[in-house]
Design a protein around this motif. Structure first.
Motif, PDB file in Angstrom:
ATOM      1  N   ASP A   1       2.688  -3.293  -0.288  1.00 47.44           N
ATOM      2  CA  ASP A   1       3.029  -3.977  -1.543  1.00 47.44           C
ATOM      3  C   ASP A   1       2.445  -3.262  -2.756  1.00 47.44           C
ATOM      4  O   ASP A   1       3.126  -3.090  -3.774  1.00 47.44           O
ATOM      5  CB  ASP A   1       2.516  -5.422  -1.509  1.00 47.44           C
ATOM      6  CG  ASP A   1       3.263  -6.280  -0.495  1.00 47.44           C
ATOM      7  OD1 ASP A   1       4.331  -5.848  -0.017  1.00 47.44           O
ATOM      8  OD2 ASP A   1       2.776  -7.385  -0.181  1.00 47.44           O
ATOM      9  N   PHE A   2       1.180  -2.846  -2.671  1.00 44.58           N
ATOM     10  CA  PHE A   2       0.549  -2.167  -3.796  1.00 44.58           C
ATOM     11  C   PHE A   2       1.238  -0.840  -4.086  1.00 44.58           C
ATOM     12  O   PHE A   2       1.506  -0.507  -5.248  1.00 44.58           O
ATOM     13  CB  PHE A   2      -0.934  -1.932  -3.511  1.00 44.58           C
ATOM     14  CG  PHE A   2      -1.647  -1.192  -4.607  1.00 44.58           C
ATOM     15  CD1 PHE A   2      -1.995  -1.830  -5.791  1.00 44.58           C
ATOM     16  CD2 PHE A   2      -1.970   0.157  -4.466  1.00 44.58           C
ATOM     17  CE1 PHE A   2      -2.648  -1.145  -6.817  1.00 44.58           C
ATOM     18  CE2 PHE A   2      -2.623   0.841  -5.479  1.00 44.58           C
ATOM     19  CZ  PHE A   2      -2.963   0.194  -6.658  1.00 44.58           C
ATOM     20  N   SER A   3       1.531  -0.086  -3.043  1.00 44.80           N
ATOM     21  CA  SER A   3       2.157   1.226  -3.231  1.00 44.80           C
ATOM     22  C   SER A   3       3.540   1.104  -3.850  1.00 44.80           C
ATOM     23  O   SER A   3       3.906   1.868  -4.756  1.00 44.80           O
ATOM     24  CB  SER A   3       2.234   1.957  -1.879  1.00 44.80           C
ATOM     25  OG  SER A   3       0.950   2.105  -1.322  1.00 44.80           O
ATOM     26  N   ILE A   4       4.307   0.132  -3.395  1.00 41.31           N
ATOM     27  CA  ILE A   4       5.643  -0.089  -3.955  1.00 41.31           C
ATOM     28  C   ILE A   4       5.549  -0.523  -5.410  1.00 41.31           C
ATOM     29  O   ILE A   4       6.347  -0.110  -6.258  1.00 41.31           O
ATOM     30  CB  ILE A   4       6.412  -1.134  -3.122  1.00 41.31           C
ATOM     31  CG1 ILE A   4       6.817  -0.534  -1.768  1.00 41.31           C
ATOM     32  CG2 ILE A   4       7.658  -1.613  -3.875  1.00 41.31           C
ATOM     33  CD1 ILE A   4       7.521  -1.516  -0.846  1.00 41.31           C
ATOM     34  N   SER A   5       4.564  -1.348  -5.733  1.00 40.79           N
ATOM     35  CA  SER A   5       4.412  -1.826  -7.112  1.00 40.79           C
ATOM     36  C   SER A   5       4.112  -0.689  -8.080  1.00 40.79           C
ATOM     37  O   SER A   5       4.396  -0.792  -9.280  1.00 40.79           O
ATOM     38  CB  SER A   5       3.302  -2.881  -7.184  1.00 40.79           C
ATOM     39  OG  SER A   5       2.016  -2.287  -7.045  1.00 40.79           O
ATOM     40  N   LYS A   6       3.536   0.409  -7.581  1.00 40.56           N
ATOM     41  CA  LYS A   6       3.171   1.533  -8.438  1.00 40.56           C
ATOM     42  C   LYS A   6       4.195   2.666  -8.424  1.00 40.56           C
ATOM     43  O   LYS A   6       4.360   3.382  -9.408  1.00 40.56           O
ATOM     44  CB  LYS A   6       1.805   2.085  -8.025  1.00 40.56           C
ATOM     45  CG  LYS A   6       0.674   1.070  -8.140  1.00 40.56           C
ATOM     46  CD  LYS A   6       0.560   0.520  -9.548  1.00 40.56           C
ATOM     47  CE  LYS A   6      -0.462  -0.582  -9.650  1.00 40.56           C
ATOM     48  NZ  LYS A   6      -0.510  -1.188 -10.996  1.00 40.56           N
ATOM     49  N   LEU A   7       4.884   2.842  -7.301  1.00 36.39           N
ATOM     50  CA  LEU A   7       5.783   3.989  -7.170  1.00 36.39           C
ATOM     51  C   LEU A   7       7.237   3.621  -6.881  1.00 36.39           C
ATOM     52  O   LEU A   7       8.104   4.488  -6.899  1.00 36.39           O
ATOM     53  CB  LEU A   7       5.292   4.919  -6.041  1.00 36.39           C
ATOM     54  CG  LEU A   7       3.905   5.530  -6.206  1.00 36.39           C
ATOM     55  CD1 LEU A   7       3.528   6.304  -4.945  1.00 36.39           C
ATOM     56  CD2 LEU A   7       3.845   6.450  -7.421  1.00 36.39           C
ATOM     57  N   GLY A   8       7.509   2.337  -6.608  1.00 39.94           N
ATOM     58  CA  GLY A   8       8.855   1.936  -6.222  1.00 39.94           C
ATOM     59  C   GLY A   8       9.073   2.088  -4.730  1.00 39.94           C
ATOM     60  O   GLY A   8       8.191   2.544  -3.996  1.00 39.94           O
ATOM     61  N   LYS A   9      10.255   1.718  -4.256  1.00 37.70           N
ATOM     62  CA  LYS A   9      10.523   1.737  -2.816  1.00 37.70           C
ATOM     63  C   LYS A   9      10.931   3.106  -2.278  1.00 37.70           C
ATOM     64  O   LYS A   9      10.874   3.345  -1.069  1.00 37.70           O
ATOM     65  CB  LYS A   9      11.630   0.730  -2.473  1.00 37.70           C
ATOM     66  CG  LYS A   9      11.166  -0.721  -2.491  1.00 37.70           C
ATOM     67  CD  LYS A   9      12.208  -1.614  -1.849  1.00 37.70           C
ATOM     68  CE  LYS A   9      11.670  -3.026  -1.674  1.00 37.70           C
ATOM     69  NZ  LYS A   9      12.622  -3.877  -0.950  1.00 37.70           N
ATOM     70  N   ASN A  10      11.360   3.991  -3.170  1.00 38.34           N
ATOM     71  CA  ASN A  10      11.810   5.313  -2.716  1.00 38.34           C
ATOM     72  C   ASN A  10      10.605   6.236  -2.554  1.00 38.34           C
ATOM     73  O   ASN A  10      10.405   7.186  -3.306  1.00 38.34           O
ATOM     74  CB  ASN A  10      12.803   5.894  -3.723  1.00 38.34           C
ATOM     75  CG  ASN A  10      13.515   7.120  -3.182  1.00 38.34           C
ATOM     76  OD1 ASN A  10      13.673   7.275  -1.968  1.00 38.34           O
ATOM     77  ND2 ASN A  10      13.937   7.987  -4.069  1.00 38.34           N
ATOM     78  N   ILE A  11       9.773   5.939  -1.558  1.00 37.89           N
ATOM     79  CA  ILE A  11       8.527   6.664  -1.353  1.00 37.89           C
ATOM     80  C   ILE A  11       8.385   7.085   0.104  1.00 37.89           C
ATOM     81  O   ILE A  11       9.087   6.591   0.987  1.00 37.89           O
ATOM     82  CB  ILE A  11       7.297   5.804  -1.747  1.00 37.89           C
ATOM     83  CG1 ILE A  11       7.303   4.478  -0.972  1.00 37.89           C
ATOM     84  CG2 ILE A  11       7.265   5.566  -3.238  1.00 37.89           C
ATOM     85  CD1 ILE A  11       6.098   3.598  -1.253  1.00 37.89           C
ATOM     86  N   LYS A  12       7.464   7.989   0.315  1.00 34.20           N
ATOM     87  CA  LYS A  12       7.137   8.402   1.680  1.00 34.20           C
ATOM     88  C   LYS A  12       5.631   8.529   1.793  1.00 34.20           C
ATOM     89  O   LYS A  12       4.915   8.604   0.791  1.00 34.20           O
ATOM     90  CB  LYS A  12       7.803   9.730   2.039  1.00 34.20           C
ATOM     91  CG  LYS A  12       7.341  10.920   1.203  1.00 34.20           C
ATOM     92  CD  LYS A  12       8.049  12.193   1.646  1.00 34.20           C
ATOM     93  CE  LYS A  12       7.590  13.397   0.802  1.00 34.20           C
ATOM     94  NZ  LYS A  12       8.251  14.656   1.236  1.00 34.20           N
ATOM     95  N   LEU A  13       5.158   8.553   3.023  1.00 36.17           N
ATOM     96  CA  LEU A  13       3.719   8.617   3.257  1.00 36.17           C
ATOM     97  C   LEU A  13       3.373   9.914   3.975  1.00 36.17           C
ATOM     98  O   LEU A  13       4.030  10.298   4.941  1.00 36.17           O
ATOM     99  CB  LEU A  13       3.273   7.412   4.089  1.00 36.17           C
ATOM    100  CG  LEU A  13       1.771   7.207   4.262  1.00 36.17           C
ATOM    101  CD1 LEU A  13       1.467   5.715   4.365  1.00 36.17           C
ATOM    102  CD2 LEU A  13       1.262   7.901   5.513  1.00 36.17           C
TER     103      LEU A  13
END
Length: 305
Positions: A185-197
């Protein structure tokens, strides 16, 4: 009919929220990040560890053995001071700091990689949310884990909580995730859903490694999550936009084994403590040049795709 739509939609939203709160972590990942495969570094953190019916965690084993590999720096709040001692020489090979310009020159960078021993895994979100995580509730936390206040485990846990409660630097958002769901949730709130780890999850031997050809800039903004010493998985996450994330190809000097390592370069260090170890090691001043460091093997780094 239109007058009844809002209550109906509100009820549906509540159902979705409640349902998501009780979803298994793997399912939550698929719903939140449907186009992002779950990497091994995350799957390894999802071993069964429910704590239902009492503590199922060997706190002493997990907390006392959670020693990060000595070739990587432990994440440190830039506001803090870290003065190298005699057994920690002021050189980049031991502290993990280097200058960004070193990545684009003929400078040879050698590192000696070792595994970490932090075995803490995530609790289900409902369980993690039911356990206090704050300094003012620390006696309750110790009681939950049947620990004495003067124990070594208690001291380590207290330090972790205090680190999580430290204020963030200006322009830096921070959050301590106590479950995989809250980390997502925190990562999406900062970078959006189009992310990878990405992570330093590769298995590397005990030989020395030398920087090879093919240094790549992965992103100019990221959410970096540092694994803490705690009975269950807790990650100190912070979103910093004035950074560049690199993947560095290392080659074993003995047998040519290849390994890709992730590093972060902080572009603006003007707000850092002038006595921070990075400046002592690199002989530079805050705000003058980008400061880089390797990321620990336990770290999880979120970047835009």
């Amino acid at each position: 009919m239109e007058l009844h739509l809002l209550p109906i939609l509100t009820c549906l939203s509540l159902v979705v929220v409640v349902s998501n709160a009780s979803l298994p972590s793997e399912v939550y990942w698929k719903l939140a990040l449907s186009y992002t495969p779950m990497p091994k570094a995350v799957r390894d953190l999802l071993q069964l560890n429910s704590m239902e019916g009492g503590s199922s965690i060997n706190v002493s084993k997990v907390v006392l053995n959670a020693i990060p590999a000595d070739v990587f720096i432990k994440y440190q709040n830039p506001l803090a001071v870290d003065t190298p001692t005699e057994d920690q020489p002021q050189d980049t090979s031991r502290k993990g700091y280097f200058l960004e310009k070193d990545l684009h020159s003929t400078t040879k960078m050698k590192m000696h990689f070792r595994k970490t021993t932090n075995e803490a895994t995530f609790l289900p979100r409902q369980v993690a949310d039911s356990i206090p995580f704050s300094s003012d509730k620390f006696p309750e936390i110790l009681n939950r884990f049947s620990l004495k206040q003067d124990s070594e485990e208690a001291e380590i846990m207290k330090e972790t909580i205090q680190d999580c409660e430290q204020p963030a630097l200006e322009g830096d958002s921070r959050f301590c995730a106590t479950s995989l769901e809250s980390l997502i949730d925190f990562s999406i709130s900062k970078l959006g859903k189009n992310i990878k780890l990405i992570s330093n999850g590769v298995e590397m031997g005990s030989q020395e490694y030398e920087l090879g050809v093919g240094v790549k800039v992965v992103a100019d903004k990221s959410v970096v999550c540092h694994k803490q010493k705690y009975p269950y998985a807790v990650f100190y996450c912070h979103a910093i936009h004035k950074t560049r994330v690199y993947t560095l190809p290392f080659v074993g000097t003995e047998d040519g084994t290849k390994a890709e390592v992730v590093a972060s370069c902080h572009i603006d260090t003007s707000a850092w403590n002038p006595k921070h170890a990075a400046f002592q090691v690199l002989k530079v001043k805050p705000g003058t040049v980008p400061v880089c460091h390797f990321l620990p093997r336990d770290d999880l780094i979120w970047v835009p795709k």
